[in-house]
Design a protein around this motif. Sequence first.
Motif, PDB file in Angstrom:
ATOM      1  N   TYR A 251      -3.610   6.101  -7.242  1.00  8.08           N
ATOM      2  CA  TYR A 251      -2.339   5.393  -6.456  1.00  8.08           C
ATOM      3  C   TYR A 251      -3.058   5.437  -5.096  1.00  8.08           C
ATOM      4  CZ  TYR A 251       1.746   5.167  -3.677  1.00  8.08           C
ATOM      5  OH  TYR A 251       2.645   4.641  -2.781  1.00  8.08           O
ATOM      6  N   GLU A 252      -3.522   6.627  -4.670  1.00  7.94           N
ATOM      7  CA  GLU A 252      -3.868   6.591  -3.190  1.00  7.94           C
ATOM      8  C   GLU A 252      -4.858   5.608  -2.787  1.00  7.94           C
ATOM      9  OE1 GLU A 252      -2.860   8.157  -0.769  1.00  7.94           O
ATOM     10  OE2 GLU A 252      -1.282   9.653  -1.905  1.00  7.94           O
ATOM     11  N   ILE A 253      -5.865   5.076  -3.817  1.00  8.49           N
ATOM     12  CA  ILE A 253      -7.026   4.002  -3.633  1.00  8.49           C
ATOM     13  C   ILE A 253      -6.098   2.685  -3.472  1.00  8.49           C
ATOM     14  CG2 ILE A 253      -8.832   2.619  -4.967  1.00  8.49           C
ATOM     15  CD1 ILE A 253      -9.639   5.557  -5.894  1.00  8.49           C
ATOM     16  N   LEU A 254      -5.113   2.577  -4.506  1.00 15.94           N
ATOM     17  CA  LEU A 254      -4.239   1.324  -4.520  1.00 15.94           C
ATOM     18  C   LEU A 254      -3.522   1.241  -3.166  1.00 15.94           C
ATOM     19  CD1 LEU A 254      -2.781   1.264  -7.953  1.00 15.94           C
ATOM     20  CD2 LEU A 254      -4.588  -0.250  -7.077  1.00 15.94           C
ATOM     21  N   ARG A 255      -3.104   2.244  -2.620  1.00 12.83           N
ATOM     22  CA  ARG A 255      -2.371   2.231  -1.258  1.00 12.83           C
ATOM     23  C   ARG A 255      -3.071   1.729  -0.311  1.00 12.83           C
ATOM     24  NH1 ARG A 255       1.566   6.283   1.185  1.00 12.83           N
ATOM     25  NH2 ARG A 255       1.848   7.257  -0.577  1.00 12.83           N
ATOM     26  N   GLU A 256      -4.311   2.450  -0.129  1.00 17.02           N
ATOM     27  CA  GLU A 256      -5.293   1.963   0.894  1.00 17.02           C
ATOM     28  C   GLU A 256      -5.919   0.698   0.785  1.00 17.02           C
ATOM     29  OE1 GLU A 256      -7.355   2.991   4.364  1.00 17.02           O
ATOM     30  OE2 GLU A 256      -5.941   4.100   3.224  1.00 17.02           O
ATOM     31  N   ALA A 257      -5.837   0.332  -0.414  1.00 15.82           N
ATOM     32  CA  ALA A 257      -6.362  -0.979  -0.704  1.00 15.82           C
ATOM     33  C   ALA A 257      -5.347  -2.031  -0.344  1.00 15.82           C
ATOM     34  CB  ALA A 257      -6.723  -1.499  -2.021  1.00 15.82           C
ATOM     35  N   GLY A 258      -4.157  -1.594  -0.252  1.00 11.77           N
ATOM     36  CA  GLY A 258      -3.081  -2.627   0.036  1.00 11.77           C
ATOM     37  C   GLY A 258      -2.961  -2.681   1.503  1.00 11.77           C
ATOM     38  N   VAL A 259      -3.320  -1.610   2.168  1.00 13.21           N
ATOM     39  CA  VAL A 259      -3.404  -1.769   3.748  1.00 13.21           C
ATOM     40  C   VAL A 259      -4.598  -2.542   4.453  1.00 13.21           C
ATOM     41  CG1 VAL A 259      -3.487  -0.436   5.683  1.00 13.21           C
ATOM     42  CG2 VAL A 259      -2.240   0.621   3.950  1.00 13.21           C
ATOM     43  N   ARG A 260      -5.630  -2.502   3.782  1.00  7.53           N
ATOM     44  CA  ARG A 260      -6.824  -3.345   4.110  1.00  7.53           C
ATOM     45  C   ARG A 260      -6.969  -4.683   3.659  1.00  7.53           C
ATOM     46  NH1 ARG A 260      -6.830   0.285   7.826  1.00  7.53           N
ATOM     47  NH2 ARG A 260      -6.873   2.744   7.107  1.00  7.53           N
ATOM     48  N   ILE A 261      -6.534  -4.902   2.667  1.00  7.15           N
ATOM     49  CA  ILE A 261      -6.830  -6.272   2.006  1.00  7.15           C
ATOM     50  C   ILE A 261      -6.024  -7.277   2.877  1.00  7.15           C
ATOM     51  CG2 ILE A 261      -7.609  -5.598  -0.403  1.00  7.15           C
ATOM     52  CD1 ILE A 261      -4.817  -6.310  -1.294  1.00  7.15           C
ATOM     53  N   PRO A 262      -6.322  -8.787   2.734  1.00  6.99           N
ATOM     54  CA  PRO A 262      -5.648  -9.700   3.456  1.00  6.99           C
ATOM     55  C   PRO A 262      -4.157  -9.907   2.961  1.00  6.99           C
ATOM     56  CG  PRO A 262      -7.763 -10.478   2.901  1.00  6.99           C
ATOM     57  CD  PRO A 262      -7.661  -9.340   2.280  1.00  6.99           C
ATOM     58  N   LYS A 263      -3.063 -10.133   3.666  1.00  3.75           N
ATOM     59  CA  LYS A 263      -1.786 -10.223   3.229  1.00  3.75           C
ATOM     60  C   LYS A 263      -1.580 -11.075   2.142  1.00  3.75           C
ATOM     61  CE  LYS A 263      -0.090  -8.364   7.458  1.00  3.75           C
ATOM     62  NZ  LYS A 263       1.069  -8.702   8.836  1.00  3.75           N
ATOM     63  N   THR A 264      -2.171 -12.212   2.155  1.00  2.00           N
ATOM     64  CA  THR A 264      -2.018 -13.448   0.975  1.00  2.00           C
ATOM     65  C   THR A 264      -2.303 -12.667  -0.091  1.00  2.00           C
ATOM     66  OG1 THR A 264      -4.617 -14.071   1.497  1.00  2.00           O
ATOM     67  CG2 THR A 264      -2.777 -14.978   2.857  1.00  2.00           C
ATOM     68  N   VAL A 265      -3.295 -11.875  -0.525  1.00  2.00           N
ATOM     69  CA  VAL A 265      -3.397 -11.414  -2.033  1.00  2.00           C
ATOM     70  C   VAL A 265      -2.893  -9.884  -2.057  1.00  2.00           C
ATOM     71  CG1 VAL A 265      -5.291 -12.742  -2.271  1.00  2.00           C
ATOM     72  CG2 VAL A 265      -5.666 -10.518  -1.217  1.00  2.00           C
ATOM     73  N   GLY A 266      -2.164  -9.325  -1.119  1.00  2.00           N
ATOM     74  CA  GLY A 266      -1.555  -8.066  -0.978  1.00  2.00           C
ATOM     75  C   GLY A 266      -0.433  -7.799  -2.327  1.00  2.00           C
ATOM     76  N   GLN A 267       0.401  -8.543  -2.238  1.00  2.00           N
ATOM     77  CA  GLN A 267       1.338  -8.734  -3.332  1.00  2.00           C
ATOM     78  C   GLN A 267       0.757  -8.759  -4.651  1.00  2.00           C
ATOM     79  OE1 GLN A 267       4.363 -11.721  -3.017  1.00  2.00           O
ATOM     80  NE2 GLN A 267       5.545 -10.886  -4.693  1.00  2.00           N
ATOM     81  N   SER A 270      -0.797  -5.265  -5.607  1.00  2.00           N
ATOM     82  CA  SER A 270       0.165  -4.393  -5.834  1.00  2.00           C
ATOM     83  C   SER A 270       0.871  -4.478  -7.271  1.00  2.00           C
ATOM     84  CB  SER A 270       1.158  -4.450  -4.875  1.00  2.00           C
ATOM     85  OG  SER A 270       2.165  -5.706  -4.819  1.00  2.00           O
ATOM     86  N   ILE A 271       1.074  -6.026  -7.681  1.00  2.00           N
ATOM     87  CA  ILE A 271       1.430  -6.128  -8.922  1.00  2.00           C
ATOM     88  C   ILE A 271       0.468  -5.528  -9.799  1.00  2.00           C
ATOM     89  CG2 ILE A 271       2.087  -7.857 -10.490  1.00  2.00           C
ATOM     90  CD1 ILE A 271       3.270  -9.221  -8.323  1.00  2.00           C
ATOM     91  N   VAL A 272      -0.826  -6.025  -9.830  1.00  2.00           N
ATOM     92  CA  VAL A 272      -1.996  -5.292 -10.787  1.00  2.00           C
ATOM     93  C   VAL A 272      -1.919  -3.843 -11.015  1.00  2.00           C
ATOM     94  CG1 VAL A 272      -4.312  -5.298 -11.110  1.00  2.00           C
ATOM     95  CG2 VAL A 272      -3.231  -7.620 -10.682  1.00  2.00           C
ATOM     96  N   GLY A 273      -1.638  -3.256  -9.635  1.00  2.00           N
ATOM     97  CA  GLY A 273      -2.072  -1.873  -9.813  1.00  2.00           C
ATOM     98  C   GLY A 273      -0.752  -1.167 -10.385  1.00  2.00           C
TER      99      GLY A 273
END
Length: 409
Positions: A251-267, A270-273
């Motif tokens: 979960y911490e990896i997914l949280r950090e990835a959600g902050v760093r990746i572009p907003k267009t693919v962030g959603q 999060s769904i995949v995670g």
Amino acid sequence: MDALFNRMLSGGIIILLDGYTKGIWIDAVGWEDRNVSEPQSQTVVRGPMEGFTENLRTNTALIRRRIRDPRLWMETRQIGQVTHTNVAVMYIKGIADEGVIQELRERLDRIDIDGILESGYIEEEIQDVTLTLFPTIYNSERPDSVAASLLEGRIAILIDGTPFVLLIPALFVQFFQSPEDYYQRADISTLLRLLRFFSFFIAMLAPAVYIAVTTFHQEMIPTNLLISLAAQREGVPFPAFVEAMLMEITYEILREAGVRIPKTVGQAVSIVGTLVIGQAAVEAGVVSAAMVIVVSITAISSYVIPENGLSIAVRIVRFALMMLAAAFGLLGILMGLIVLLLHLTSLRSFGVSYMSPFGPYVESDMKDTLFRLPWPRMTTRPQSNSIQNTIRQKTKKRRIGNKSQSRRE
């Protein structure tokens, strides 16, 4: 010459006349600034929707717009041998404690660094204790929150180039307070504040309690639930501690990835995670469904805490409590909480006890801690801030219904 180059490199115009030892500086600074917009990290449903920008003068104007009093003082200095960053200290003369103001001046003057690029530089340089996970200096990007803190006797530190303003002294209970608490009715604000404290304990203790109960204290679980948990864990090859660590790290990896990746693919991430990885892990027998539920409610509870610095501290403490729970069960959790409480009570923020008004106990300040009393009853400022003037408003005897009753008669 140092002043000349500083003014010129800051965008000013310098006029030098032959035969004169003094020049003329014209303030003609002009650059593109970000417009005042809605705060990104401290949003509210009801309240002002404007936040600080990266321009120091814009930020000071946003505060003076709310506090139109000549007692609002501002001291400006430059810190950084290379960057010469403008740093402003704002406080209300006659309310803020002079001892704290003088201590802040001395700590700022002791800073000897090449550059200040963000308020985090100043925060680490002036904080009381560095060996702690918990933030001892509060930061905010909301002008209304900073103005309210100034009225309570705190001191604001504004740094040019960042929208985050530092506030001292900071108390532990302050990190659970949201600006929206003071814009709604007292009963609603009290309910939401109690919910934040409850979420704080869930985010810190839920995985550790699950590990301790399922590993050492199965007799505490009802029989039907115990049978269900045993059936879920029948095909899981790992103990509860390893299972929880895998899920928490994922979960911490997914949280950090959600902050760093572009907003267009962030959603999409999060769904995949949340759906694909979690469901696949349960079906593959790597983790149990109950552990997914525990980690999910823990992650959601951590977002309820209004201040991000305290949320990060809770995430780190959670891993330590999980290790103690795996080694000693509930006794390990109790020992960890005692050590944590002793550590919190030993912290100071510019000489003010971090756990005040709980310890030391200040009865007059309890009106705005776990509960928030209505504004007519909040007649004094918090005494925990070592302020000079404690009177916020004069007490009034409220007579309810007399006018309407006389009209009916």
